[in-house]
Scaffold this motif. Structure first.
Motif, mmCIF file in Angstrom:
data_model
loop_
_atom_site.group_PDB
_atom_site.id
_atom_site.type_symbol
_atom_site.label_atom_id
_atom_site.label_comp_id
_atom_site.label_asym_id
_atom_site.label_seq_id
_atom_site.Cartn_x
_atom_site.Cartn_y
_atom_site.Cartn_z
ATOM 1 N N ALA A 112 0.830 -1.202 0.000
ATOM 2 C CA ALA A 112 0.000 0.000 0.000
ATOM 3 C C ALA A 112 0.868 1.258 0.000
ATOM 4 C CB ALA A 112 -0.936 -0.003 1.207
ATOM 5 N N LEU A 113 1.927 1.253 0.790
ATOM 6 C CA LEU A 113 2.822 2.416 0.833
ATOM 7 C C LEU A 113 3.559 2.620 -0.487
ATOM 8 C CD1 LEU A 113 4.370 2.195 4.418
ATOM 9 C CD2 LEU A 113 2.681 3.812 3.559
ATOM 10 N N VAL A 114 4.018 1.529 -1.097
ATOM 11 C CA VAL A 114 4.739 1.639 -2.376
ATOM 12 C C VAL A 114 3.812 2.166 -3.464
ATOM 13 C CG1 VAL A 114 5.845 0.288 -4.210
ATOM 14 C CG2 VAL A 114 6.495 -0.071 -1.829
ATOM 15 N N PHE A 115 2.620 1.597 -3.557
ATOM 16 C CA PHE A 115 1.661 2.075 -4.566
ATOM 17 C C PHE A 115 1.305 3.546 -4.334
ATOM 18 C CE2 PHE A 115 0.238 -2.491 -5.206
ATOM 19 C CZ PHE A 115 0.810 -2.592 -6.465
ATOM 20 N N ALA A 116 1.108 3.911 -3.082
ATOM 21 C CA ALA A 116 0.779 5.303 -2.785
ATOM 22 C C ALA A 116 1.936 6.224 -3.156
ATOM 23 C CB ALA A 116 0.427 5.459 -1.308
ATOM 24 N N GLY A 117 3.145 5.805 -2.856
ATOM 25 C CA GLY A 117 4.311 6.610 -3.218
ATOM 26 C C GLY A 117 4.453 6.772 -4.712
ATOM 27 N N CYS A 118 4.256 5.693 -5.445
ATOM 28 C CA CYS A 118 4.326 5.767 -6.908
ATOM 29 C C CYS A 118 3.221 6.659 -7.460
ATOM 30 C CB CYS A 118 4.212 4.372 -7.519
ATOM 31 S SG CYS A 118 5.639 3.335 -7.240
ATOM 32 N N GLY A 119 2.047 6.529 -6.910
ATOM 33 C CA GLY A 119 0.923 7.336 -7.387
ATOM 34 C C GLY A 119 1.101 8.811 -7.105
ATOM 35 N N LEU A 120 1.572 9.123 -5.912
ATOM 36 C CA LEU A 120 1.746 10.533 -5.548
ATOM 37 C C LEU A 120 2.918 11.171 -6.288
ATOM 38 C CD1 LEU A 120 1.010 10.368 -1.721
ATOM 39 C CD2 LEU A 120 -0.452 11.286 -3.526
ATOM 40 N N SER A 158 -0.612 7.218 -12.391
ATOM 41 C CA SER A 158 -0.662 7.664 -10.994
ATOM 42 C C SER A 158 -1.987 7.270 -10.344
ATOM 43 C CB SER A 158 -0.489 9.177 -10.908
ATOM 44 O OG SER A 158 0.795 9.537 -11.318
ATOM 45 N N LEU A 159 -3.068 7.476 -11.071
ATOM 46 C CA LEU A 159 -4.382 7.092 -10.550
ATOM 47 C C LEU A 159 -4.455 5.579 -10.337
ATOM 48 C CD1 LEU A 159 -7.241 7.848 -9.712
ATOM 49 C CD2 LEU A 159 -7.907 7.682 -12.127
ATOM 50 N N ALA A 160 -3.904 4.811 -11.268
ATOM 51 C CA ALA A 160 -3.887 3.349 -11.121
ATOM 52 C C ALA A 160 -3.114 2.947 -9.867
ATOM 53 C CB ALA A 160 -3.267 2.701 -12.352
ATOM 54 N N ALA A 161 -1.978 3.591 -9.632
ATOM 55 C CA ALA A 161 -1.188 3.269 -8.448
ATOM 56 C C ALA A 161 -1.925 3.656 -7.168
ATOM 57 C CB ALA A 161 0.169 3.966 -8.518
ATOM 58 N N LEU A 162 -2.590 4.804 -7.168
ATOM 59 C CA LEU A 162 -3.341 5.218 -5.978
ATOM 60 C C LEU A 162 -4.523 4.284 -5.709
ATOM 61 C CD1 LEU A 162 -3.285 9.089 -6.409
ATOM 62 C CD2 LEU A 162 -2.080 7.727 -4.690
ATOM 63 N N LEU A 163 -5.214 3.868 -6.756
ATOM 64 C CA LEU A 163 -6.313 2.913 -6.574
ATOM 65 C C LEU A 163 -5.790 1.576 -6.054
ATOM 66 C CD1 LEU A 163 -8.409 3.661 -9.785
ATOM 67 C CD2 LEU A 163 -9.084 4.112 -7.419
ATOM 68 N N ALA A 164 -4.638 1.146 -6.564
ATOM 69 C CA ALA A 164 -4.028 -0.095 -6.081
ATOM 70 C C ALA A 164 -3.613 0.043 -4.619
ATOM 71 C CB ALA A 164 -2.828 -0.465 -6.944
#
Length: 152
Positions: A16-24, A38-44
């Protein structure tokens, strides 16, 4: 089983932290494909966090089932209000990871899902994962179209 849950909980939190970091970090880019990634990473990230939250509920049910001692039969997670007769026939339990649920196994080969995981977790994780895949696919398709049209 408890060991597997103890390994999955930190893995879900880290994912969750990695996906959020990539998305942000991708939000700074101005391209449509970058924003979709970015949206895909935040949703993930939200899907991974929600799944991890469900895993915490399952881990709590497993700990309660493994506790033993007075009041441990039938298994506490298998006790559903108004379903006492069904709970008296529980002989074991198992955990299903997709969909996430705590399964009470009864005599005669029957089984039922206990109410250990909140009912909205599995549908929400599915919708978020599909939306994330859709955004990632749209970003890849948009990038591929731009590359193909630019080469012509």
């Amino acid at each position: 089983m408890v060991l597997l849950l103890l390994l999955l909980l930190p893995a879900g939190f880290v994912a969750a932290l990695v996906f959020a970091g990539c998305g942000l970090s991708g939000l700074r880019h101005s391209g449509r494909a970058a924003r979709l990634r970015s949206l895909a990473a935040l949703l993930a990230a939200v899907a991974a966090a929600l799944y991890t939250w469900g895993l915490l509920h399952v881990a709590g049910a497993v700990v309660a089932a493994e506790d033993g001692g007075a009041g441990s039969s039938p298994l506490p997670p298998c006790r559903t209000p108004g379903q006492w007769e069904r709970a008296q026939h529980v002989i074991d339990y198992s955990v299903d990871y997709v969909p996430l649920r705590f399964v009470c196994e009864t005599t005669g080969g029957g089984a039922y899902a206990a109410e250990a995981v909140p009912v909205h977790v599995n549908p929400a994780v599915l919708v978020l994962a599909l939306a994330s895949a859709g955004c990632a696919g749209a970003a890849a398709l948009g990038t591929r179209r731009r590359d193909t049209s630019g080469a012509a």
